[in-house]
Design a protein around this motif. Structure first.
Motif, mmCIF file in Angstrom:
data_model
loop_
_atom_site.group_PDB
_atom_site.id
_atom_site.type_symbol
_atom_site.label_atom_id
_atom_site.label_comp_id
_atom_site.label_asym_id
_atom_site.label_seq_id
_atom_site.Cartn_x
_atom_site.Cartn_y
_atom_site.Cartn_z
ATOM 1 N N VAL A 53 0.846 -1.188 0.000
ATOM 2 C CA VAL A 53 0.000 0.000 0.000
ATOM 3 C C VAL A 53 0.880 1.236 0.000
ATOM 4 O O VAL A 53 1.845 1.326 0.763
ATOM 5 C CB VAL A 53 -0.922 0.019 1.240
ATOM 6 C CG1 VAL A 53 -1.739 1.303 1.283
ATOM 7 C CG2 VAL A 53 -1.838 -1.191 1.249
ATOM 8 N N PRO A 89 -4.831 6.420 0.196
ATOM 9 C CA PRO A 89 -4.172 5.492 -0.728
ATOM 10 C C PRO A 89 -3.988 6.095 -2.116
ATOM 11 O O PRO A 89 -4.916 6.660 -2.689
ATOM 12 C CB PRO A 89 -5.131 4.295 -0.781
ATOM 13 C CG PRO A 89 -5.928 4.383 0.483
ATOM 14 C CD PRO A 89 -6.080 5.855 0.747
ATOM 15 N N ILE A 113 -2.745 0.496 -4.283
ATOM 16 C CA ILE A 113 -2.857 -0.712 -3.459
ATOM 17 C C ILE A 113 -2.634 -1.919 -4.364
ATOM 18 O O ILE A 113 -3.277 -2.051 -5.407
ATOM 19 C CB ILE A 113 -4.226 -0.837 -2.768
ATOM 20 C CG1 ILE A 113 -4.441 0.313 -1.778
ATOM 21 C CG2 ILE A 113 -4.337 -2.175 -2.032
ATOM 22 C CD1 ILE A 113 -5.796 0.283 -1.081
#
Length: 312
Positions: free
Chosen positions: A254, A262, A265
């Motif tokens: 991540v 994020p 990912i």
């Protein structure tokens, strides 16, 4: 009725699998394809000071902060590549998280199954709209599938209604995965990893990020998770999802920006039917929520009803 009996079930199964994996990837699994633009608000500009402050936290503290950042935004643009044992899906679009999840994606699929692969190639680019546990797929340019779907442009897939449907029953587990339709759940899974670590600072798609990585097995979810920030409800939900999907192990990577959002990912899962891998990039966090409109009823056919009737 004759048309019902020539439905190319391999193609339908691939489409259902892809829709289900897209649903779960926005919430339970994921492996990213390098390159998204910025995290917070879509600016792509994150100060080195913010990254430095996040880097001073322990890995569990930083990932826990990231789950809160995702919960506060609730919408983003996403690009994904998802690889199943016999199929691959590339998709891009927008999603809304939270209590009323929705996705609007442009999708291209391929398959190693000869029949499904040829039909998917002919279809070309498709559109998928998803709200809750119901997906609508515009099946593209395949005359064969158009005839099988009685001339309808859209196929409706209700993942709460696949039990007992010939060829599709195995996908009913997606209704449980859908409870975790949120990238924050991926981060919660990472929190349960016994080897969660901060890899370091890296550039991803022009954004300065912190890279975290870890591995997770079903046994890890029942171990003492003190200090992980996971509630018993979190653990129970993750355990149920992993069990339903037949997952034996998961690896996560991540990348988050200075706001903890994020940017990318990546995941790889070993399951009872083979390896499932994902590659997702996110941008424009907190942008306008997606509102999914169901296609016109006269252009839509429920695949579960169609397949049940074909057995009659």
């Amino acid at each position: 009725m004759r048309q019902n009996r020539i439905i190319p079930i391999a193609v339908v199964a691939v489409a259902v699998a892809a829709a289900g994996t897209a649903c779960s990837s926005s919430g339970t699994t994921g492996s990213a394809q390098g390159g998204g633009s910025g995290g917070s608000g879509g600016s792509g500009v994150v100060s080195n000071q913010s990254i430095t402050l996040l880097a001073k936290m322990t890995a569990p503290q930083a990932v826990a902060a990231s789950t809160k950042a995702v919960a506060a935004k609730q919408s983003a643009k996403v690009r994904m590549t998802l690889t199943l044992p016999t199929a691959k899906e590339d998709a891009s679009g927008s999603m809304t998280l939270g209590s009323s999840p929705a996705m609007d994606l442009t999708v291209t699929m391929s398959s190693t199954d000869p029949q499904a692969g040829a039909a998917l190639s002919q279809m070309g680019q498709m559109e998928m709209r998803m709200t809750g546990m119901v997906a609508y797929m515009n099946m593209g340019n395949s005359p064969q599938l158009a005839a099988a779907l009685q001339g309808k442009q859209w196929m409706k897939i209700d993942f709460n209604n696949l039990s007992g449907v010939p060829g599709l029953s195995s996908f009913s587990f997606v209704k449980d995965m859908g409870k975790n339709d949120d990238p924050g759940t991926q981060l919660k899974g990472l929190l349960a990893s016994p080897d969660l670590k901060q890899v370091g600072q890296e550039q991803r798609g022009g954004v300065q990020t912190l890279h975290f990585a870890g591995n997770l097995s079903p046994a890890d979810l029942v171990k003492d998770s003190a200090g992980s920030g996971l509630t018993q409800q979190d653990l129970d939900s993750l355990t149920a999802t992993i069990k339903q999907a037949g997952v034996t192990s998961t690896s996560y990577d991540v990348w988050v920006d200075g706001s903890g959002l994020p940017v990318e990912i990546k995941f790889s899962e070993s399951t009872s039917v083979g390896t499932v891998a994902g590659d997702l990039t996110y941008s424009d966090w907190g942008s306008t929520p997606v509102t999914v409109t169901a296609p016109p009823a006269d252009q839509t056919i429920d695949i579960a009803q169609l397949l049940r009737s074909s057995q009659g």
